[in-house]
Each structure stands twice: as structure tokens, then as C-alpha cells.
Design a protein around this motif. Structure first.
Motif, mmCIF file in Angstrom:
data_model
loop_
_atom_site.group_PDB
_atom_site.id
_atom_site.type_symbol
_atom_site.label_atom_id
_atom_site.label_comp_id
_atom_site.label_asym_id
_atom_site.label_seq_id
_atom_site.Cartn_x
_atom_site.Cartn_y
_atom_site.Cartn_z
ATOM 1 N N GLU A 280 -10.921 -5.819 -7.657
ATOM 2 C CA GLU A 280 -9.812 -5.062 -8.248
ATOM 3 C C GLU A 280 -9.206 -5.783 -9.440
ATOM 4 O OE1 GLU A 280 -5.821 -2.661 -6.725
ATOM 5 O OE2 GLU A 280 -6.820 -4.131 -5.433
ATOM 6 N N SER A 281 -9.259 -7.092 -9.459
ATOM 7 C CA SER A 281 -8.682 -7.849 -10.571
ATOM 8 C C SER A 281 -9.645 -8.004 -11.743
ATOM 9 C CB SER A 281 -8.264 -9.238 -10.085
ATOM 10 O OG SER A 281 -9.392 -9.961 -9.594
ATOM 11 N N GLU B 65 -12.969 -12.268 -13.832
ATOM 12 C CA GLU B 65 -12.299 -12.044 -12.550
ATOM 13 C C GLU B 65 -11.894 -13.374 -11.918
ATOM 14 O OE1 GLU B 65 -14.908 -10.133 -9.801
ATOM 15 O OE2 GLU B 65 -16.713 -11.037 -10.665
ATOM 16 N N GLN C 129 -4.882 -8.597 -13.026
ATOM 17 C CA GLN C 129 -5.634 -8.063 -14.151
ATOM 18 C C GLN C 129 -5.066 -8.525 -15.485
ATOM 19 O OE1 GLN C 129 -5.574 -3.830 -13.588
ATOM 20 N NE2 GLN C 129 -7.242 -3.841 -12.102
ATOM 21 N N ARG D 204 0.831 -1.206 0.000
ATOM 22 C CA ARG D 204 0.000 0.000 0.000
ATOM 23 C C ARG D 204 0.867 1.259 0.000
ATOM 24 N NH1 ARG D 204 -2.405 3.497 3.514
ATOM 25 N NH2 ARG D 204 -1.285 2.595 5.276
ATOM 26 N N GLU E 294 -6.296 0.090 -1.683
ATOM 27 C CA GLU E 294 -7.160 -0.727 -0.835
ATOM 28 C C GLU E 294 -7.392 -2.082 -1.494
ATOM 29 O OE1 GLU E 294 -8.135 0.043 2.118
ATOM 30 O OE2 GLU E 294 -7.341 2.082 2.107
ATOM 31 N N ASP E 295 -7.328 -3.120 -0.700
ATOM 32 C CA ASP E 295 -7.599 -4.460 -1.205
ATOM 33 C C ASP E 295 -9.098 -4.636 -1.413
ATOM 34 O OD1 ASP E 295 -4.930 -5.089 -1.122
ATOM 35 O OD2 ASP E 295 -5.019 -5.887 0.920
ATOM 36 N N HIS E 296 -9.465 -5.043 -2.607
ATOM 37 C CA HIS E 296 -10.878 -5.225 -2.936
ATOM 38 C C HIS E 296 -11.006 -6.449 -3.830
ATOM 39 C CE1 HIS E 296 -14.970 -4.380 -4.383
ATOM 40 N NE2 HIS E 296 -15.074 -3.598 -3.334
ATOM 41 N N TYR F 137 -10.476 -1.229 -16.571
ATOM 42 C CA TYR F 137 -9.904 -1.714 -15.322
ATOM 43 C C TYR F 137 -10.437 -0.860 -14.166
ATOM 44 C CZ TYR F 137 -6.609 -3.324 -18.876
ATOM 45 O OH TYR F 137 -6.050 -3.861 -20.004
ATOM 46 N N THR F 138 -10.278 -1.377 -12.961
ATOM 47 C CA THR F 138 -10.723 -0.675 -11.761
ATOM 48 C C THR F 138 -9.637 -0.776 -10.705
ATOM 49 O OG1 THR F 138 -13.017 -1.291 -12.232
ATOM 50 C CG2 THR F 138 -12.541 -0.454 -10.036
ATOM 51 N N THR F 139 -9.293 0.362 -10.110
ATOM 52 C CA THR F 139 -8.338 0.375 -9.011
ATOM 53 C C THR F 139 -8.962 1.096 -7.831
ATOM 54 O OG1 THR F 139 -6.142 1.093 -8.293
ATOM 55 C CG2 THR F 139 -7.270 2.489 -9.882
ATOM 56 N N TYR F 140 -8.622 0.667 -6.642
ATOM 57 C CA TYR F 140 -9.170 1.235 -5.414
ATOM 58 C C TYR F 140 -8.096 1.968 -4.613
ATOM 59 C CZ TYR F 140 -13.306 -1.509 -6.460
ATOM 60 O OH TYR F 140 -14.420 -2.034 -7.076
#
Length: 293
Positions: free
Chosen positions: A133-134, A175, A180, A71, A128-130, A122-125
Motif C-alpha cells: 500500500e505504501s 516502498e 506514500q 479502517r 485493508e492493510d497490505h 498510488y495503490t489503495t486497498y
């Protein structure tokens, strides 16, 4: 001062202050090597061995600490971008090739070419682990793949509910994998297999009709407010809906009640405005007659 100490028979070493430690302060310490430290010192309690991950030998930080470091790495990555890359961005600025001048990173938008029909999202947080996210989402238009109409029709039948006939877009997501890049590679390979199967003319699926029941089409009157349409259009839409319900025996659509109420309200306001206009004209006519007399 040193001569005085020498005269008294005290050496220079004795003149330095020393720290007197009690005898019980010096103890023998056994130092275990770093690897295998858990076996050297033994568990602190009876539950310690159950809490440690398998293969733990006290030679590395815990997985929780690794995630915390990851992080911090991502936060520093974006901090470096904000500090060094973003100041170099400039709108409508051409790259400068003169020595000592910063290179502008702003580039005009170039739409994708025919050789780039696939669009990945794609999606990034932000550190933060989500679990999502992958996830990678793929969208493409079958018309951009260089297929014939028959091959496009077969591909649409193969993808099934992933095709939206209104938008003309195929949407797929993956997913299953941890990273990713793995999910993107899986989707890319899946598109290659679909294209290969669509070009296989041994079975063209001509006898299978298109099934778009997964898309719920609503009339335009149900998607927009009634006041944005002429009254004649709303009356015709309501009349057709009542005829359909009477013919098929199915209940009326959800938008009929609200459309009917809003239509009646519009008619009432139109009638009130018309009455007010007539009253104003009549009042003006009476005032003119009174002034003439």
C-alpha cells in the motif's frame, strides 16, 4: 390512601417500596486508578505479561483496536464522499455561481503541461492493510525534462534497466518507507539528483554504449496472429528465421512452429475455397448448357 397510612401510623417514606438486600451482597470494593491498573490487580495468568506489548499500562486501546478504528475512519471517509461529494458531480456542466446553487465539481480533462513531467501512481486497498500500500511508482519521459540530447543519453545510461527504449519511459518505484508521501519525496529527490548528474559534463559517458538487453524485442509476427498478415509476409518471416538459425546455430524461435502450422492451415483453406469456387463455376456452366439444349 395517604390518610389511611397516616391513621395507621405509617409515614410516606415507609410507603415507598424498598429493595431488601442480603447482608452478604454488600462487599468492600477496592478501586485501582486507571493508570497502573495492571500492577494493581496483577496478572491473570503466568503468560499475560508476555502477551502485553512493552510499556502497556492499560491506559489505551490495543494496536489491533487502533487498526480497526483506522479502517472505520477510512470507510466513513468514502461514505461521506459518496453521500455529499458525488451527487455534486455533473458531466458537461459549468460551475454555477448563483447563490443557493450547488457547485459542480466536474472538470474537463487537462493534459499535463511541460512543467509537470512526472507521473506518480498510488495503490489503495480500501481499508485493508497490505504491504504494497505504501508503494509509489514514478514514470517520466527523459525528453520532457528539458535536457539536451547528450544529457538525455547520459541520464538513460544512469537509470540502466529502468528505461524502456520502446516506450521511451523511465519507470522507478519505492516502498522503503512506511507512508506514500515519504516514498514520493524520495523518488522526487532521486530525479533531481539524476538531472543534476546528467547536466554534469565532466564525464559525458560517451565511451559507454547503451545496453538494452533487458528488453526482449519480438518480431511483429510473434506478437500478433498469423491470419492478420498476408501470406507473403509470413513466408518471408519464416524464411529469415530459418536462415538466422542456420547461420548462428541457435534453435528456432518459439513462434515458428505455431506460425508454420497456422500458415499451412491458411493455405489449405484457401485451396479448398478455390476448388469449391471452380466446382461452382463448372456446375453453373453445365446447367447453362443443359438448359440451352
Amino acid at each position: 390512601m395517604l390518610r389511611r397510612f397516616r391513621a395507621l401510623g405509617i409515614g410516606a417514606a415507609a410507603a415507598r417500596p424498598t429493595l431488601a438486600l442480603p447482608q452478604h451482597a454488600i462487599t468492600s470494593v477496592s478501586i485501582a486508578p486507571q493508570r497502573g491498573m495492571a500492577e494493581a490487580r496483577g496478572p491473570r495468568n503466568e503468560f499475560e505479561q508476555e502477551e502485553l506489548p512493552p510499556g502497556w499500562e492499560w491506559d489505551d486501546i490495543s494496536p489491533l483496536a487502533h487498526s480497526e478504528l483506522e479502517r472505520h475512519r477510512e470507510a466513513r471517509h468514502y461514505a461521506r464522499i459518496a453521500a455529499y461529494e458525488m451527487p455534486r458531480l455533473a458531466r458537461n456542466a459549468a460551475p454555477s455561481h448563483r447563490p443557493g446553487c450547488p457547485i459542480m465539481l466536474a472538470k474537463p480533462f487537462v493534459p499535463p503541461t511541460k512543467a509537470q513531467p512526472l507521473r506518480f501512481r498510488y495503490t489503495t486497498y480500501m481499508g485493508e492493510d497490505h504491504p504494497a500500500e505504501s508503494k509509489v511508482v514514478l514514470e517520466f519521459d527523459p525528453r520532457d525534462l528539458g535536457l539536451t540530447r547528450l544529457e538525455q543519453s547520459k541520464l538513460i545510461k544512469l537509470v540502466g534497466v529502468r528505461y524502456h527504449p520502446g516506450k521511451k519511459i523511465v519507470k522507478m518505484s519505492c516502498e522503503m518507507f512506511e507512508h506514500q508521501a515519504q516514498n514520493k519525496r524520495y523518488l522526487s529527490d532521486l530525479v533531481d539528483k539524476l538531472i543534476s548528474e546528467a547536466k554534469n559534463m565532466k564525464d559525458t559517458f560517451k565511451d559507454i554504449p547503451h545496453d538494452f538487453r533487458h528488453v526482449k524485442f519480438r518480431p511483429l509476427i510473434a506478437r500478433r496472429q498469423v491470419r492478420s498478415f498476408p501470406l507473403e509476409w509470413v513466408d518471408q518471416a519464416l524464411q529469415r528465421e530459418h536462415e538466422r538459425a542456420a547461420k548462428t546455430g541457435r534453435p528456432l524461435a518459439e513462434w515458428v512452429d505455431s506460425a508454420t502450422e497456422e500458415l499451412q492451415e491458411r493455405k489449405r483453406k484457401i485451396a479448398e475455397r478455390a476448388t469449391a469456387a471452380i466446382d461452382r463455376r463448372a456446375g453453373g456452366l453445365l446447367r447453362r448448357q443443359a438448359s440451352c439444349s
